[in-house]
Scaffold this motif. Structure first.
Motif, PDB file in Angstrom:
ATOM      1  N   VAL A 120      11.968  -3.281   5.382  1.00  0.00           N
ATOM      2  CA  VAL A 120      10.602  -2.906   5.743  1.00  0.00           C
ATOM      3  C   VAL A 120       9.621  -4.010   5.341  1.00  0.00           C
ATOM      4  CG1 VAL A 120       8.716  -1.301   5.191  1.00  0.00           C
ATOM      5  CG2 VAL A 120      10.986  -0.423   5.721  1.00  0.00           C
ATOM      6  N   GLY A 121       9.799  -4.558   4.155  1.00  0.00           N
ATOM      7  CA  GLY A 121       8.919  -5.625   3.702  1.00  0.00           C
ATOM      8  C   GLY A 121       8.998  -6.856   4.590  1.00  0.00           C
ATOM      9  N   LEU A 122      10.213  -7.244   4.967  1.00  0.00           N
ATOM     10  CA  LEU A 122      10.378  -8.413   5.841  1.00  0.00           C
ATOM     11  C   LEU A 122       9.830  -8.152   7.243  1.00  0.00           C
ATOM     12  CD1 LEU A 122      13.904  -9.651   4.708  1.00  0.00           C
ATOM     13  CD2 LEU A 122      11.662 -10.585   4.088  1.00  0.00           C
ATOM     14  N   VAL A 123       9.994  -6.931   7.731  1.00  0.00           N
ATOM     15  CA  VAL A 123       9.439  -6.580   9.047  1.00  0.00           C
ATOM     16  C   VAL A 123       7.922  -6.641   9.002  1.00  0.00           C
ATOM     17  CG1 VAL A 123       9.134  -4.664  10.672  1.00  0.00           C
ATOM     18  CG2 VAL A 123      11.425  -5.263   9.864  1.00  0.00           C
ATOM     19  N   GLN A 124       7.335  -6.136   7.932  1.00  0.00           N
ATOM     20  CA  GLN A 124       5.875  -6.200   7.819  1.00  0.00           C
ATOM     21  C   GLN A 124       5.383  -7.641   7.787  1.00  0.00           C
ATOM     22  OE1 GLN A 124       5.134  -3.667   4.394  1.00  0.00           O
ATOM     23  NE2 GLN A 124       4.329  -2.087   5.747  1.00  0.00           N
ATOM     24  N   LEU A 125       6.111  -8.496   7.079  1.00  0.00           N
ATOM     25  CA  LEU A 125       5.737  -9.915   7.061  1.00  0.00           C
ATOM     26  C   LEU A 125       5.874 -10.530   8.451  1.00  0.00           C
ATOM     27  CD1 LEU A 125       7.374 -11.088   3.723  1.00  0.00           C
ATOM     28  CD2 LEU A 125       4.931 -10.767   4.178  1.00  0.00           C
ATOM     29  N   ALA A 126       6.942 -10.165   9.166  1.00  0.00           N
ATOM     30  CA  ALA A 126       7.159 -10.699  10.519  1.00  0.00           C
ATOM     31  C   ALA A 126       6.070 -10.235  11.482  1.00  0.00           C
ATOM     32  CB  ALA A 126       8.531 -10.273  11.033  1.00  0.00           C
TER      33      ALA A 126
ATOM     34  N   LYS B 235       0.089  -9.514   5.451  1.00  0.00           N
ATOM     35  CA  LYS B 235       0.177 -10.429   4.310  1.00  0.00           C
ATOM     36  C   LYS B 235      -0.083  -9.688   3.007  1.00  0.00           C
ATOM     37  CE  LYS B 235       0.662 -14.152   6.796  1.00  0.00           C
ATOM     38  NZ  LYS B 235       2.004 -14.586   7.018  1.00  0.00           N
ATOM     39  N   PRO B 236       0.730  -9.962   1.993  1.00  0.00           N
ATOM     40  CA  PRO B 236       0.454  -9.401   0.667  1.00  0.00           C
ATOM     41  C   PRO B 236      -0.752 -10.092   0.037  1.00  0.00           C
ATOM     42  CG  PRO B 236       2.471 -10.718   0.637  1.00  0.00           C
ATOM     43  CD  PRO B 236       1.989 -10.689   2.047  1.00  0.00           C
ATOM     44  N   GLU B 237      -1.464  -9.371  -0.793  1.00  0.00           N
ATOM     45  CA  GLU B 237      -2.678  -9.923  -1.415  1.00  0.00           C
ATOM     46  C   GLU B 237      -2.393 -11.133  -2.291  1.00  0.00           C
ATOM     47  OE1 GLU B 237      -4.852  -7.003  -3.600  1.00  0.00           O
ATOM     48  OE2 GLU B 237      -5.454  -5.908  -1.813  1.00  0.00           O
ATOM     49  N   GLN B 238      -1.244 -11.134  -2.984  1.00  0.00           N
ATOM     50  CA  GLN B 238      -0.978 -12.185  -3.964  1.00  0.00           C
ATOM     51  C   GLN B 238      -0.021 -13.260  -3.460  1.00  0.00           C
ATOM     52  OE1 GLN B 238      -0.082 -10.695  -7.867  1.00  0.00           O
ATOM     53  NE2 GLN B 238      -1.605  -9.078  -7.700  1.00  0.00           N
ATOM     54  N   GLY B 239       0.264 -13.276  -2.178  1.00  0.00           N
ATOM     55  CA  GLY B 239       1.064 -14.362  -1.634  1.00  0.00           C
ATOM     56  C   GLY B 239       2.441 -13.927  -1.143  1.00  0.00           C
TER      57      GLY B 239
ATOM     58  N   VAL C  18       5.272 -15.822  -0.751  1.00  0.00           N
ATOM     59  CA  VAL C  18       6.423 -16.331  -1.501  1.00  0.00           C
ATOM     60  C   VAL C  18       6.694 -15.454  -2.722  1.00  0.00           C
ATOM     61  CG1 VAL C  18       7.301 -18.283  -2.836  1.00  0.00           C
ATOM     62  CG2 VAL C  18       6.123 -18.685  -0.677  1.00  0.00           C
ATOM     63  N   LEU C  19       5.651 -15.091  -3.442  1.00  0.00           N
ATOM     64  CA  LEU C  19       5.804 -14.226  -4.611  1.00  0.00           C
ATOM     65  C   LEU C  19       6.343 -12.861  -4.206  1.00  0.00           C
ATOM     66  CD1 LEU C  19       5.295 -14.056  -7.670  1.00  0.00           C
ATOM     67  CD2 LEU C  19       3.039 -13.121  -7.124  1.00  0.00           C
ATOM     68  N   PHE C  20       5.831 -12.328  -3.112  1.00  0.00           N
ATOM     69  CA  PHE C  20       6.276 -11.031  -2.626  1.00  0.00           C
ATOM     70  C   PHE C  20       7.762 -11.053  -2.255  1.00  0.00           C
ATOM     71  CE2 PHE C  20       6.848  -8.063   0.973  1.00  0.00           C
ATOM     72  CZ  PHE C  20       6.603  -6.877   0.304  1.00  0.00           C
ATOM     73  N   VAL C  21       8.181 -12.068  -1.514  1.00  0.00           N
ATOM     74  CA  VAL C  21       9.590 -12.169  -1.106  1.00  0.00           C
ATOM     75  C   VAL C  21      10.484 -12.368  -2.329  1.00  0.00           C
ATOM     76  CG1 VAL C  21      11.253 -13.555   0.200  1.00  0.00           C
ATOM     77  CG2 VAL C  21       9.069 -12.919   1.234  1.00  0.00           C
ATOM     78  N   ALA C  22      10.033 -13.144  -3.293  1.00  0.00           N
ATOM     79  CA  ALA C  22      10.815 -13.356  -4.509  1.00  0.00           C
ATOM     80  C   ALA C  22      11.023 -12.037  -5.258  1.00  0.00           C
ATOM     81  CB  ALA C  22      10.127 -14.374  -5.408  1.00  0.00           C
ATOM     82  N   TYR C  23       9.991 -11.242  -5.354  1.00  0.00           N
ATOM     83  CA  TYR C  23      10.126  -9.954  -6.023  1.00  0.00           C
ATOM     84  C   TYR C  23      10.983  -8.987  -5.208  1.00  0.00           C
ATOM     85  CZ  TYR C  23       7.226 -10.488 -10.149  1.00  0.00           C
ATOM     86  OH  TYR C  23       6.750 -10.864 -11.382  1.00  0.00           O
TER      87      TYR C  23
ATOM     88  N   ILE D 151       1.532  -6.712  -6.086  1.00  0.00           N
ATOM     89  CA  ILE D 151       1.529  -7.928  -5.267  1.00  0.00           C
ATOM     90  C   ILE D 151       1.070  -7.632  -3.848  1.00  0.00           C
ATOM     91  CG2 ILE D 151       2.994  -9.705  -4.234  1.00  0.00           C
ATOM     92  CD1 ILE D 151       4.699  -9.530  -6.823  1.00  0.00           C
ATOM     93  N   TRP D 152       1.573  -6.540  -3.280  1.00  0.00           N
ATOM     94  CA  TRP D 152       1.198  -6.215  -1.900  1.00  0.00           C
ATOM     95  C   TRP D 152      -0.268  -5.831  -1.827  1.00  0.00           C
ATOM     96  CZ3 TRP D 152       3.455  -7.234   2.518  1.00  0.00           C
ATOM     97  CH2 TRP D 152       2.898  -6.682   3.680  1.00  0.00           C
ATOM     98  N   GLY D 153      -0.747  -5.128  -2.815  1.00  0.00           N
ATOM     99  CA  GLY D 153      -2.130  -4.667  -2.805  1.00  0.00           C
ATOM    100  C   GLY D 153      -2.186  -3.181  -2.566  1.00  0.00           C
ATOM    101  N   SER D 154      -3.052  -2.520  -3.262  1.00  0.00           N
ATOM    102  CA  SER D 154      -3.118  -1.058  -3.199  1.00  0.00           C
ATOM    103  C   SER D 154      -3.613  -0.545  -1.845  1.00  0.00           C
ATOM    104  CB  SER D 154      -4.015  -0.525  -4.311  1.00  0.00           C
ATOM    105  OG  SER D 154      -5.305  -1.075  -4.199  1.00  0.00           O
ATOM    106  N   THR D 155      -4.119  -1.419  -1.010  1.00  0.00           N
ATOM    107  CA  THR D 155      -4.594  -0.988   0.298  1.00  0.00           C
ATOM    108  C   THR D 155      -3.548  -1.249   1.375  1.00  0.00           C
ATOM    109  OG1 THR D 155      -5.636  -3.124   0.720  1.00  0.00           O
ATOM    110  CG2 THR D 155      -6.993  -1.403  -0.284  1.00  0.00           C
ATOM    111  N   GLY D 156      -2.286  -1.500   0.947  1.00  0.00           N
ATOM    112  CA  GLY D 156      -1.212  -1.816   1.888  1.00  0.00           C
ATOM    113  C   GLY D 156      -0.935  -0.696   2.847  1.00  0.00           C
ATOM    114  N   ALA D 157      -0.184  -1.009   3.923  1.00  0.00           N
ATOM    115  CA  ALA D 157       0.108  -0.037   4.973  1.00  0.00           C
ATOM    116  C   ALA D 157       1.073   1.009   4.502  1.00  0.00           C
ATOM    117  CB  ALA D 157       0.691  -0.742   6.169  1.00  0.00           C
TER     118      ALA D 157
END
Length: 122
Positions: free
Chosen positions: A51-57, A61-65, A67-72, A116-122
């Motif tokens: 789900v995270g990779l699909v959202q990036l595709a 975008k996560p609030e904090q970046g 690369v950091l999001f994918v690493a976590y 990292i994603w942000g509290s306002t994420g989808a």
């Protein structure tokens, strides 16, 4: 990110930690039932990874970046399986302690992923 999925993973990881911690307290190694619990948690984290990779595709975008999001995301995906593999090599109570620690680490990583994603994420 899917907040409900993040909460579900944390809600599954913490009981796994308690369960394996209880086995360690009783001087028992991880057993087949523990590995079934680890598999359930790992499937949930795999869904989160997809789900995270699909959202990036899709361009989110996560609030904090990114690369950091994918690493976590990758770290969260690896936490419980890595602990499970280590517990196979240590067939004492310390194997159970390892899985309990891995599950606690996963719960902490989930909190961090939410931040990292942000509290306002989808």
């Amino acid at each position: 990110m899917l907040d409900a999925l993040t909460v579900a993973i944390g809600a599954a990881a913490l009981p796994l930690a308690v369960w394996c911690g209880h086995a360690a307290w009783r001087d028992q190694p991880t057993k087949d039932w523990h590995f079934i619990g680890m598999a359930v948690v790992t499937v949930l984290v795999l869904v989160q990874l997809v789900v995270g990779l699909v959202q990036l595709a899709r361009g989110e975008k996560p609030e904090q970046g990114t690369v950091l999001f994918v690493a976590y995301l990758m770290g969260a995906f690896a936490a419980v399986p890595a602990a499970g593999m280590l517990s196979l090599s240590e067939r004492t109570k310390w194997g159970s302690v390892t899985v309990a620690a891995g599950a606690v680490v996963l719960a902490v990583l989930e909190v961090r992923l939410y931040d990292i994603w942000g509290s306002t994420g989808a």
